[in-house]
Enzyme design. Structure first.
Site, PDB file in Angstrom:
ATOM      1  N   HIS A 130       0.630  -1.287   0.069  1.00  0.00           N
ATOM      2  CA  HIS A 130      -0.267  -0.071   0.012  1.00  0.00           C
ATOM      3  C   HIS A 130       0.667   1.250  -0.024  1.00  0.00           C
ATOM      4  CE1 HIS A 130      -2.536   2.886   1.881  1.00  0.00           C
ATOM      5  NE2 HIS A 130      -3.040   2.823   0.933  1.00  0.00           N
ATOM      6  N   HIS A 154      -8.073   8.744  -2.916  1.00  0.00           N
ATOM      7  CA  HIS A 154      -8.531   6.780  -3.453  1.00  0.00           C
ATOM      8  C   HIS A 154      -9.222   7.000  -4.514  1.00  0.00           C
ATOM      9  CE1 HIS A 154      -6.296   6.116   0.219  1.00  0.00           C
ATOM     10  NE2 HIS A 154      -6.563   4.956  -0.469  1.00  0.00           N
ATOM     11  N   ARG A 227     -23.595   8.185  20.212  1.00  0.00           N
ATOM     12  CA  ARG A 227     -23.782   8.697  22.482  1.00  0.00           C
ATOM     13  C   ARG A 227     -24.808   8.413  21.717  1.00  0.00           C
ATOM     14  NH1 ARG A 227     -24.700   7.647  26.764  1.00  0.00           N
ATOM     15  NH2 ARG A 227     -24.347   8.539  28.053  1.00  0.00           N
ATOM     16  N   CYS A 278     -20.385  15.479  23.116  1.00  0.00           N
ATOM     17  CA  CYS A 278     -20.587  15.105  24.402  1.00  0.00           C
ATOM     18  C   CYS A 278     -20.703  15.967  25.487  1.00  0.00           C
ATOM     19  CB  CYS A 278     -20.803  14.009  24.681  1.00  0.00           C
ATOM     20  SG  CYS A 278     -21.634  12.656  25.396  1.00  0.00           S
ATOM     21  N   TYR A 415     -26.382  15.194  32.228  1.00  0.00           N
ATOM     22  CA  TYR A 415     -25.911  16.785  32.698  1.00  0.00           C
ATOM     23  C   TYR A 415     -26.581  18.062  32.844  1.00  0.00           C
ATOM     24  CZ  TYR A 415     -25.322  13.106  28.486  1.00  0.00           C
ATOM     25  OH  TYR A 415     -25.868  12.186  28.012  1.00  0.00           O
TER      26      TYR A 415
HETATM   27  C1  HEM Z   1      -7.684  -1.514   0.034  1.00  0.00           C
HETATM   28  C2  HEM Z   1      -7.679  -0.430   0.690  1.00  0.00           C
HETATM   29  C3  HEM Z   1      -7.247   0.284   0.194  1.00  0.00           C
HETATM   30  C4  HEM Z   1      -6.306   0.595  -1.800  1.00  0.00           C
HETATM   31  C5  HEM Z   1      -6.672  -0.180  -2.560  1.00  0.00           C
HETATM   32  C6  HEM Z   1      -5.473   1.560  -1.349  1.00  0.00           C
HETATM   33  C7  HEM Z   1      -4.721   2.225  -2.582  1.00  0.00           C
HETATM   34  C8  HEM Z   1      -3.858   3.257  -2.466  1.00  0.00           C
HETATM   35  C9  HEM Z   1      -2.567   3.844  -3.091  1.00  0.00           C
HETATM   36  C10 HEM Z   1      -2.890   3.202  -5.291  1.00  0.00           C
HETATM   37  C11 HEM Z   1      -2.613   4.495  -3.394  1.00  0.00           C
HETATM   38  C12 HEM Z   1      -1.810   5.453  -4.475  1.00  0.00           C
HETATM   39  C13 HEM Z   1      -2.171   7.097  -5.121  1.00  0.00           C
HETATM   40  C14 HEM Z   1      -2.055   7.482  -5.895  1.00  0.00           C
HETATM   41  O1  HEM Z   1      -0.915   8.353  -5.567  1.00  0.00           O
HETATM   42  O2  HEM Z   1      -2.802   7.603  -7.015  1.00  0.00           O
HETATM   43  C15 HEM Z   1      -3.196   5.307  -2.109  1.00  0.00           C
HETATM   44  C16 HEM Z   1      -2.384   5.854  -1.128  1.00  0.00           C
HETATM   45  C17 HEM Z   1      -3.067   6.237   0.061  1.00  0.00           C
HETATM   46  N1  HEM Z   1      -3.591   5.697   0.474  1.00  0.00           N
HETATM   47 FE1  HEM Z   1      -4.406   3.254   0.099  1.00  0.00          FE
HETATM   48  N2  HEM Z   1      -5.540   2.219  -0.616  1.00  0.00           N
HETATM   49  C18 HEM Z   1      -6.608   1.560   0.175  1.00  0.00           C
HETATM   50  C19 HEM Z   1      -6.769   2.238   1.760  1.00  0.00           C
HETATM   51  C20 HEM Z   1      -6.447   3.168   2.432  1.00  0.00           C
HETATM   52  C21 HEM Z   1      -6.925   3.642   3.564  1.00  0.00           C
HETATM   53  C22 HEM Z   1      -7.723   2.770   4.332  1.00  0.00           C
HETATM   54  C23 HEM Z   1      -6.179   4.509   4.410  1.00  0.00           C
HETATM   55  C24 HEM Z   1      -6.605   5.346   5.324  1.00  0.00           C
HETATM   56  C25 HEM Z   1      -6.982   4.764   6.505  1.00  0.00           C
HETATM   57  C26 HEM Z   1      -5.425   4.588   3.324  1.00  0.00           C
HETATM   58  C27 HEM Z   1      -5.059   6.007   3.224  1.00  0.00           C
HETATM   59  C28 HEM Z   1      -3.901   6.646   2.669  1.00  0.00           C
HETATM   60  C29 HEM Z   1      -2.547   7.070   2.106  1.00  0.00           C
HETATM   61  C30 HEM Z   1      -2.918   8.447   3.589  1.00  0.00           C
HETATM   62  C31 HEM Z   1      -1.826   7.634   0.761  1.00  0.00           C
HETATM   63  C32 HEM Z   1      -1.072   8.256   0.220  1.00  0.00           C
HETATM   64  C33 HEM Z   1       0.421   8.104   0.190  1.00  0.00           C
HETATM   65  C34 HEM Z   1       1.224   9.254  -0.187  1.00  0.00           C
HETATM   66  O3  HEM Z   1       1.081   9.994  -1.117  1.00  0.00           O
HETATM   67  O4  HEM Z   1       2.067   9.793   0.560  1.00  0.00           O
HETATM   68  N3  HEM Z   1      -5.023   3.615   2.046  1.00  0.00           N
HETATM   69  N4  HEM Z   1      -3.774   4.086  -1.613  1.00  0.00           N
END
Ligand code: HEM
Length: 564
Positions: A130, A154, A227, A278, A415
């Site tokens: 990821h 995303h 809540r 809350c 409250y």
């Molecule tokens: C199966 C689920 C997920 C997939 C397939 C996925 C896929 C991706 C992909 C392909 C990117 C790069 C996008 C780009 O630059 O065009 C990305 C970046 C990112 N994802 Fe996910 N993601 C998933 C779940 C999550 C979740 C649950 C979170 C947060 C709780 C998350 C947080 C981030 C963040 C913060 C980035 C940016 C990273 C950066 O630019 O440094 N992702 N993800």
């Protein structure tokens, strides 16, 4: 082969958006490489050899994909997304799962599952690949939607394509159709996201990790703190009726009855962005002084949403009440949630507030662009901007205008704030007014208590938090101290521009200098609102037996990384 398909399909999709081509090929290659690396680490030597041909095929696939782009690009051949999707349609239907089934899959041993748009995915093998790192695990066992609302990166086709590779099932349409345990009044409660920190299961009370609150001005519905005082009622929207009592003598005392359709069509729609908090937010800090009675809320029993509905004043005017607000009247709200004795949740606000255009009191049926979720009052709730969460009655069933406040336990006994020396033997609940407007509040959401912070080469770290005040008062300043309160720096505020009274929080951040050679520091924040109200510096003088209204300076003790 699936990898080959993905590389090709990503490449094909890029045809329509050539500027993204480089990025997608890079990402695809990166993911393929990392995936192979990951597999190699986990497989035996024999498996590794047996799999080598696949990785060769993947590399070939990447080249093929790139080749096809160049060929297709020069020939300007159009390849539609529909074509590539058609190829991916599975011949067999996927197995069905409930949200509770998905919740059991939160670690590599049990596999890591997530849901998106009614489908179930096993993303165990993707976690290491990821691009956003281990943060992906926040969604383990639950829905991706609330996180993708926070991280807009995303919202793209290539992310969807990656996700589809990991599909293992579909969600059973509606969990509430499952048989309910009649001996358990909570068995009809909705499924909740596993990321929430549960303070009590029955009734359900939970808050998100504080650091997620400041990722976005609006809190996604699934992450919004929950809540509940009683079981969530199951309400059929077609049979739902809001009962609004009429003024004495009008229409032979027959109440105004409104269906959901009436509410949505008879009155002008109104939208308002409101932070709800809350009264027990930050109660755990009061417990650290002396034990109080109540749920152990941390700093995240506060969230912000865009609410859509109709103004309460429009409904009251329709029921026959007039603009005359000179009497000491109250508007009582009765919920449809009830305990086993049939006692319903209830609360009240002043008639003056209810009728005020400026105070924008709402009967809401939408939250952040969706119909109200079950946990947030489906199908109808009250939103009283600037006022303690407890008066924002959910699952609203009836409205009563009366001389007296609601007689409910939550208005009369709960409250309310008291002097720190009042205890359970001496408390006289009638001696304190029910909480309405909340005081000025702020808290640090990043870093977390106990975390090790690593300053950058300028000796700085990012500190983040929220600040809010009740009664429509705007946050005008947040001060941050990195040395336990000796010196203060003003933080940067972000928020919504709005005319009139201010109902939503401000998020704040600061690139703060870490004191030189410090090993451990106490970070503090305090806010100032437009009435120049400030937060008290410690908890002890505002301690009260129910642990409500804690708005003391928020302190977070952290360790400074060794490099500093
Ligand atoms: C199966 C689920 C997920 C997939 C397939 C996925 C896929 C991706 C992909 C392909 C990117 C790069 C996008 C780009 O630059 O065009 C990305 C970046 C990112 N994802 Fe996910 N993601 C998933 C779940 C999550 C979740 C649950 C979170 C947060 C709780 C998350 C947080 C981030 C963040 C913060 C980035 C940016 C990273 C950066 O630019 O440094 N992702 N993800």
């Amino acid at each position: 082969m699936t990898l080959l398909c993905r590389v090709s399909s990503v490449a094909l999709c890029s045809l329509t958006r050539p500027h993204r081509l480089q990025k997608q090929i890079f990402l695809s290659a990166k993911i393929c490489t990392a995936k192979n690396e990951f597999r190699r680490n986990r497989s035996t030597e024999a498996e590794y050899k047996a799999n080598q041909w696949k990785w060769g095929a993947t590399a070939a696939g990447a080249l093929l994909g790139l080749g096809s782009i160049l060929v297709f690009d020069t020939q300007k051949r159009k390849v539609t997304q529909a074509e590539s999707k058609e190829e991916a349609v599975p011949s067999n239907p996927f197995p069905q799962y409930t949200r509770e089934d998905v919740k059991k899959h939160t670690n590599p041993t049990d596999r890591i599952w997530v849901t998106y748009s009614g489908e179930v995915f096993d993303i165990t093998d993707f976690v290491e690949l990821h691009p956003g790192g281990k943060r992906i695990l926040l969604a383990a066992g639950g829905a991706l939607e609330p996180f993708w609302a926070l991280y807009g990166v995303h919202k793209s086709e290539h992310v969807m394509e990656i996700l589809q590779e990991y599909k293992v099932g579909v969600l059973i349409h509606d969990d509430t159709e499952e048989p309910q345990d009649l001996s358990d009044p909570y068995s009809g409660d909705p499924s909740r996201h596993p990321i929430l920190k549960i303070n009590s299961q029955k009734p359900f009370n939970a808050e998100p990790p504080p650091e997620l609150l400041t990722e976005n001005f609006i809190t996604p519905n699934e992450l919004f703190f929950k809540r509940n005082h009683l079981p969530v009622p199951n309400i059929n929207p077609d049979e739902f009726q809001l009962i609004v009592d009429r003024p004495p003598g009008l229409k032979q005392g027959k109440p105004l009855k409104l269906s959901l359709k009436d509410l949505k069509t008879k009155y002008p729609r109104h939208e308002v962005t409101v932070t709800l908090q809350c009264a027990g937010n930050r109660r755990s800090e009061m417990n650290a002084i002396k034990q109080v009675k109540g749920l152990e809320w941390g700093t995240a029993a506060i969230s912000t949403a865009r609410w859509v509905g109709v103004r309460l004043r429009d409904v009251l005017l329709d029921a026959g009440y007039t603009e005359d607000v000179s009497g000491t009247q109250h508007v009582q709200f009765e919920g449809l949630d009830q305990d086993i004795t049939g006692t319903k949740y209830g609360a009240s606000i002043s008639f003056k507030r209810a009728m005020s255009k400026d105070h924008e009191v709402l009967l809401a049926f939408e939250m952040n662009g969706e119909e109200l979720p079950k946990d947030h009052g489906y199908p109808l709730r009250v939103i009283v901007p600037g006022v303690v969460g407890a008066r924002n009655v959910k699952w609203l069933g009836r409205i009563i205008v009366s001389e007296e406040e609601s007689l409910s336990h939550w208005q009369q006994n709960d409250y309310k704030g008291f002097n720190p020396n009042v205890d359970w033997d001496t408390v006289d609940f009638s001696s304190s007014p029910a909480i309405q407007d909340l005081p000025v509040q702020s808290a640090i959401t990043e870093p977390c208590p106990g975390q090790t912070i690593t300053p950058d080469h300028d000796g700085k770290v990012t500190i983040k938090g929220y600040a809010w005040s009740g009664g429509g008062r705007e946050i005008v300043r947040v001060d941050v101290s990195m040395d336990g309160g000796k010196t203060w720096t003003v933080a940067d505020l972000t928020g919504e521009q709005k005319e009139g009274l201010k109902w939503a929080w401000k998020l704040w951040s600061l690139e703060a200098v870490v004191p030189i050679e410090a090993k451990e520091i106490t970070i503090i924040c305090k806010a100032v609102d437009s009435g120049y109200n400030v937060q008290p510096d410690t908890v002890a003088p505002i301690w009260n037996l129910r642990g409500v209204l804690n708005n003391a300076w928020h302190r977070v003790r952290v360790t400074v990384g060794e490099d500093h």
